[in-house]
Design a protein around this motif. Structure first.
Motif, PDB file in Angstrom:
ATOM      1  N   LEU A 137      32.725  41.751  42.619  1.00  0.00           N
ATOM      2  CA  LEU A 137      33.377  41.014  44.004  1.00  0.00           C
ATOM      3  C   LEU A 137      32.991  42.247  45.096  1.00  0.00           C
ATOM      4  N   ALA A 138      33.097  41.767  46.240  1.00  0.00           N
ATOM      5  CA  ALA A 138      32.646  42.420  47.362  1.00  0.00           C
ATOM      6  C   ALA A 138      34.036  43.123  47.806  1.00  0.00           C
ATOM      7  N   PRO A 139      34.059  44.476  48.226  1.00  0.00           N
ATOM      8  CA  PRO A 139      35.199  45.023  49.090  1.00  0.00           C
ATOM      9  C   PRO A 139      35.657  44.046  50.185  1.00  0.00           C
ATOM     10  N   GLY A 140      36.852  44.453  50.535  1.00  0.00           N
ATOM     11  CA  GLY A 140      37.716  43.655  51.310  1.00  0.00           C
ATOM     12  C   GLY A 140      37.917  42.218  51.267  1.00  0.00           C
ATOM     13  N   THR A 141      37.948  41.348  52.045  1.00  0.00           N
ATOM     14  CA  THR A 141      38.485  39.908  51.811  1.00  0.00           C
ATOM     15  C   THR A 141      37.740  39.040  50.834  1.00  0.00           C
ATOM     16  N   GLU A 164      46.432  42.298  50.319  1.00  0.00           N
ATOM     17  CA  GLU A 164      46.941  41.247  50.443  1.00  0.00           C
ATOM     18  C   GLU A 164      46.671  40.206  49.532  1.00  0.00           C
ATOM     19  N   GLY A 165      47.554  39.211  49.437  1.00  0.00           N
ATOM     20  CA  GLY A 165      47.270  37.912  48.547  1.00  0.00           C
ATOM     21  C   GLY A 165      48.119  37.955  47.252  1.00  0.00           C
ATOM     22  N   GLU A 166      48.905  39.008  47.058  1.00  0.00           N
ATOM     23  CA  GLU A 166      49.835  38.980  45.862  1.00  0.00           C
ATOM     24  C   GLU A 166      51.032  38.083  46.006  1.00  0.00           C
ATOM     25  N   GLY A 167      51.402  37.564  44.926  1.00  0.00           N
ATOM     26  CA  GLY A 167      52.794  36.807  45.172  1.00  0.00           C
ATOM     27  C   GLY A 167      52.378  35.413  44.504  1.00  0.00           C
ATOM     28  N   LYS A 203      42.906  40.510  49.459  1.00  0.00           N
ATOM     29  CA  LYS A 203      42.113  41.714  50.383  1.00  0.00           C
ATOM     30  C   LYS A 203      42.341  42.830  49.210  1.00  0.00           C
ATOM     31  N   ILE A 204      41.339  43.142  48.938  1.00  0.00           N
ATOM     32  CA  ILE A 204      40.937  44.429  47.933  1.00  0.00           C
ATOM     33  C   ILE A 204      41.228  45.636  48.751  1.00  0.00           C
ATOM     34  N   ALA A 205      42.235  46.279  48.302  1.00  0.00           N
ATOM     35  CA  ALA A 205      42.689  47.586  49.165  1.00  0.00           C
ATOM     36  C   ALA A 205      41.389  48.678  49.191  1.00  0.00           C
ATOM     37  N   GLU A 206      41.062  49.529  50.105  1.00  0.00           N
ATOM     38  CA  GLU A 206      40.190  50.376  50.221  1.00  0.00           C
ATOM     39  C   GLU A 206      40.250  51.481  49.208  1.00  0.00           C
ATOM     40  N   GLY A 207      39.238  52.011  48.806  1.00  0.00           N
ATOM     41  CA  GLY A 207      39.290  53.176  47.817  1.00  0.00           C
ATOM     42  C   GLY A 207      39.166  52.818  46.508  1.00  0.00           C
ATOM     43  N   HIS A 208      39.339  51.364  45.968  1.00  0.00           N
ATOM     44  CA  HIS A 208      39.302  50.800  44.826  1.00  0.00           C
ATOM     45  C   HIS A 208      38.072  50.409  44.289  1.00  0.00           C
ATOM     46  N   THR A 209      37.391  50.993  43.033  1.00  0.00           N
ATOM     47  CA  THR A 209      36.138  50.285  42.653  1.00  0.00           C
ATOM     48  C   THR A 209      36.668  49.454  41.430  1.00  0.00           C
ATOM     49  N   GLU A 210      37.460  49.398  40.864  1.00  0.00           N
ATOM     50  CA  GLU A 210      38.054  48.548  39.567  1.00  0.00           C
ATOM     51  C   GLU A 210      39.425  48.305  39.441  1.00  0.00           C
ATOM     52  N   GLY A 211      39.686  47.097  38.528  1.00  0.00           N
ATOM     53  CA  GLY A 211      40.923  46.884  38.242  1.00  0.00           C
ATOM     54  C   GLY A 211      40.951  45.505  37.685  1.00  0.00           C
ATOM     55  N   VAL A 212      42.128  44.763  37.675  1.00  0.00           N
ATOM     56  CA  VAL A 212      42.426  43.562  36.774  1.00  0.00           C
ATOM     57  C   VAL A 212      43.299  42.882  37.841  1.00  0.00           C
ATOM     58  N   LEU A 213      42.718  41.275  38.025  1.00  0.00           N
ATOM     59  CA  LEU A 213      43.569  40.299  38.698  1.00  0.00           C
ATOM     60  C   LEU A 213      44.283  39.670  37.710  1.00  0.00           C
ATOM     61  N   GLN A 214      45.470  39.562  37.804  1.00  0.00           N
ATOM     62  CA  GLN A 214      46.353  38.868  36.692  1.00  0.00           C
ATOM     63  C   GLN A 214      46.854  37.659  37.393  1.00  0.00           C
ATOM     64  N   VAL A 215      46.258  36.358  36.850  1.00  0.00           N
ATOM     65  CA  VAL A 215      46.571  35.114  37.772  1.00  0.00           C
ATOM     66  C   VAL A 215      47.218  34.152  36.499  1.00  0.00           C
ATOM     67  N   VAL A 216      48.282  33.484  37.145  1.00  0.00           N
ATOM     68  CA  VAL A 216      48.803  32.196  36.363  1.00  0.00           C
ATOM     69  C   VAL A 216      48.627  31.245  37.120  1.00  0.00           C
TER      70      VAL A 216
END
Length: 597
Positions: free
Chosen positions: A487-491, A528-531, A541-554
């Motif tokens: 994914l691209a950084p940011g929005t 932004e966008g959690e909830g 919106k991906i926070a600055e300074g992060h290069t990887e992680g996991v999106l948990q989607v239900v």
């Protein structure tokens, strides 16, 4: 699109023959992308059985086994899984995720329908799609029958001959006050009672045939029972039974009177929970794959590892009430208050006074619940695993299914996919290995001066001396082979696609028909966008300074028959753990398919 050809290394249930889509032209092909340790995938296996029977002359189901864990990609492991779960269709082992990638799959399980002319016509992620699949298949039968492009009869499935045995893929064991050993004989759909030697079979509770009938010990039936708990004597007297059984594939708790041999249903409706109430009269509440159960006095009841929705339940045999005890249904690893914690297919429980230990399988973690809060002793996330000893902060497990408290207060772990029994000392924070080269150890039982290991894939109980010295294993840190989504950084514009199956429409009679919940690991990944909300689209919106992680989607969607006077309604639900990598040239859109053409 034209369906890509199937690629992998081993075909099972075909008599050694390779199967190609070209050979299946004229048939409706249902591809089931699964992995053997995923509880949602096991649910889908059961959902597909009636469809395979109904459309036996036109439908060919092919399981594409795309492993999450290293062990699941091994030939012996997938062969065992196919036999353990009674998979009666061809299975392609896809250890390098080749076919997974060709079909752009992003979740276990995912179902793909290929029409008789070789085109992908339907895709659905998650479980609960049986009726939708039936309608799509029925429509294809009608269309291609009329066109003359449907071929009936013939199937590449070749069954494997099974030999009877006292134990078949056993799961857990407990010992009675008289010293007899009760074993959840999962593959034989029964509870086996052995003498104290662990070898002399005395009797069996359950007929041995898959089913859900109550009654006498030789008439009653179960389906893949797993966890067992002996009730305290005074509780058993009030409840009218002594043994509580997690009847996993039936989504029930069963009670067994060890004197009369009578088996009764004490919790669950037999329907799998998908949404709705979790608290109330136990016989009116849906359960979902209870995997283990244990009496815990501080909680005032039996704690149930509800693997199917990543929660813990609490059942009181005296009142017949059940309730949600911990967890949110989001799959992941998050500590904190019990009601807000994330679990991932908890499959083993052990009591140590005011502390409840948990083997959390899908996060390869050892965790515990104490004073209303959840803590992690070993483990980091959904995608990291391995076999490494040393400091607990650096130690790694691989899909553990069992846990036991030893006499000295230390903890033994059935490290199932590593084929090992591990040892954790809470005082020193050190981890070691007590035994290796076991065949999928799934349960542990302390008996006198020995640790009894339920060696599931070897169909036996193995005694491990408690005097055995631990050894240190310095294995590599491993990660799930599933490729991350760039994914691209940011929005990022995020959406989940849900198209109601033929003859259905979204059910908005009582409000919004859809729901979407998004969280992240680490939590600070999303600025932004959690909830939780009712729309299936959202800006992240991906926070600055992060290069990887996991999106948990239900995501879930409710749909109903479109034109019926008394419509039948259904809830479709899926959990995704989407590993992401942030790259400058990555896309700024992410789309997941819950169901769609």
């Amino acid at each position: 699109m034209r369906a890509p050809e199937l690629a992998g290394d081993v075909w099972l249930n075909t008599g050694g023959e390779t199967v190609t889509l070209a050979q299946l032209r004229g048939k409706i092909v249902l591809l089931d992308f699964w992995t053997s340790g995923c509880i949602n995938c096991l649910h889908v296996l059961d959902e597909l059985r009636p469809l395979e029977e109904e459309f036996a002359d036109v439908l060919v189901t092919i399981g594409v086994h795309s492993p999450k864990f290293l062990h699941e990609g091994e030939a012996a492991a997938i062969e065992a899984a196919v036999r353990r779960y009674e998979v009666h269709h061809p299975v392609l082992n896809d250890p390098d995720m080749t076919t997974w990638s060709q079909y752009a799959v992003k979740a276990w399980p995912t179902l793909v329908i290929v029409d008789p002319q070789g085109y992908v016509v339907h895709t659905a992620a998650g479980e609960g799609h049986a009726e939708a699949l039936r309608r799509v298949i029925a429509e294809l039968v009608e269309t291609h029958d009329a066109k003359g492009t449907l071929r009936r009869g013939g199937n590449p499935y070749v069954p494997v001959e099974e030999q009877p045995a006292d134990l078949r893929f056993p799961s857990k064991a407990v010992v009675t006050a008289e010293g007899r050993i009760l074993v959840a004989d999962t593959g034989n759909h029964s509870i086996a009672e052995f003498a104290s030697d662990g070898e002399t079979l005395i009797r069996r509770f359950g007929s041995g045939a898959r089913g859900r009938a109550d009654g006498a010990f030789d008439v009653a039936s179960l389906a893949e029972p797993s966890g067992l708990a002996l009730l305290p004597a005074e509780v058993a007297d009030q409840a009218g039974y002594h043994l509580l059984v997690a009847d996993t594939a039936n989504h029930l708790l069963r009670g067994v009177d060890l004197v009369t041999g009578e088996v009764t249903t004490v919790a669950g409706t037999g329907n799998q929970w998908r949404d709705g109430e979790t608290d109330g009269d136990a016989l009116s509440i849906d359960l979902t794959s209870p995997w283990d159960v244990i009496w815990w006095e501080p909680a005032g009841g039996a704690v149930v590892a509800m693997a199917g929705n990543h929660t813990l339940g609490l059942f009181d045999p005296r009142t017949g009430r059940i309730s949600r005890f911990a967890g949110t249904t989001v799959e992941g690893l998050r500590d904190g208050a019990a009601a807000e914690a994330f679990f991932a297919q908890t499959s083993g429980l052990a009591v140590q006074g005011d502390r409840l230990w948990l083997a959390d399988a899908e996060t390869s973690a050892l965790r515990y619940l104490e004073d209303g809060a959840v803590h992690t002793a070993i483990g980091t996330d959904l995608f990291s695993f391995g076999h490494r000893d040393g400091d607990a902060a650096d130690a790694l497990l691989q899909h553990p299914l069992g846990v036991a408290v030893l006499a000295d207060g230390t903890i033994a772990i059935a490290d199932t996919y590593n084929g090992a029994v591990r040892h954790y000392d809470p005082a020193s924070g050190k981890v070691s290995t007590l035994a290796k080269d076991l065949a999928e150890p799934s349960g542990l039982l302390v008996t006198g001066d020995a640790l009894l290991v339920v060696e599931s894939a070897a169909h036996r109980l193995t005694a491990l001396p408690l005097s055995a010295d631990g050894q240190q294993v310095a294995g590599d840190a491993l990660a799930v082979r599933r490729p991350p989504t760039e994914l691209a950084p940011g929005t990022v514009e995020f959406s989940v696609v849900f198209t109601p199956p033929p003859g259905e429409k979204l059910d908005d009679r009582f409000g919004p028909s859809t729901r979407l919940q998004v969280t992240a690991a680490p939590p600070e990944l999303l600025a932004e966008g959690e909830g939780t909300g009712t729309e299936l689209t959202r800006t992240l919106k991906i926070a600055e300074g992060h290069t990887e992680g996991v999106l948990q989607v239900v995501a879930q969607a409710a749909s109903c028959d479109a034109d019926a006077e008394h419509p039948v309604c259904r809830v479709t639900r899926q959990d995704w753990g989407v590993p992401i990598r942030i790259t400058p040239d990555g896309p700024d859109r992410l789309q997941l398919i819950l169901a769609g053409a």
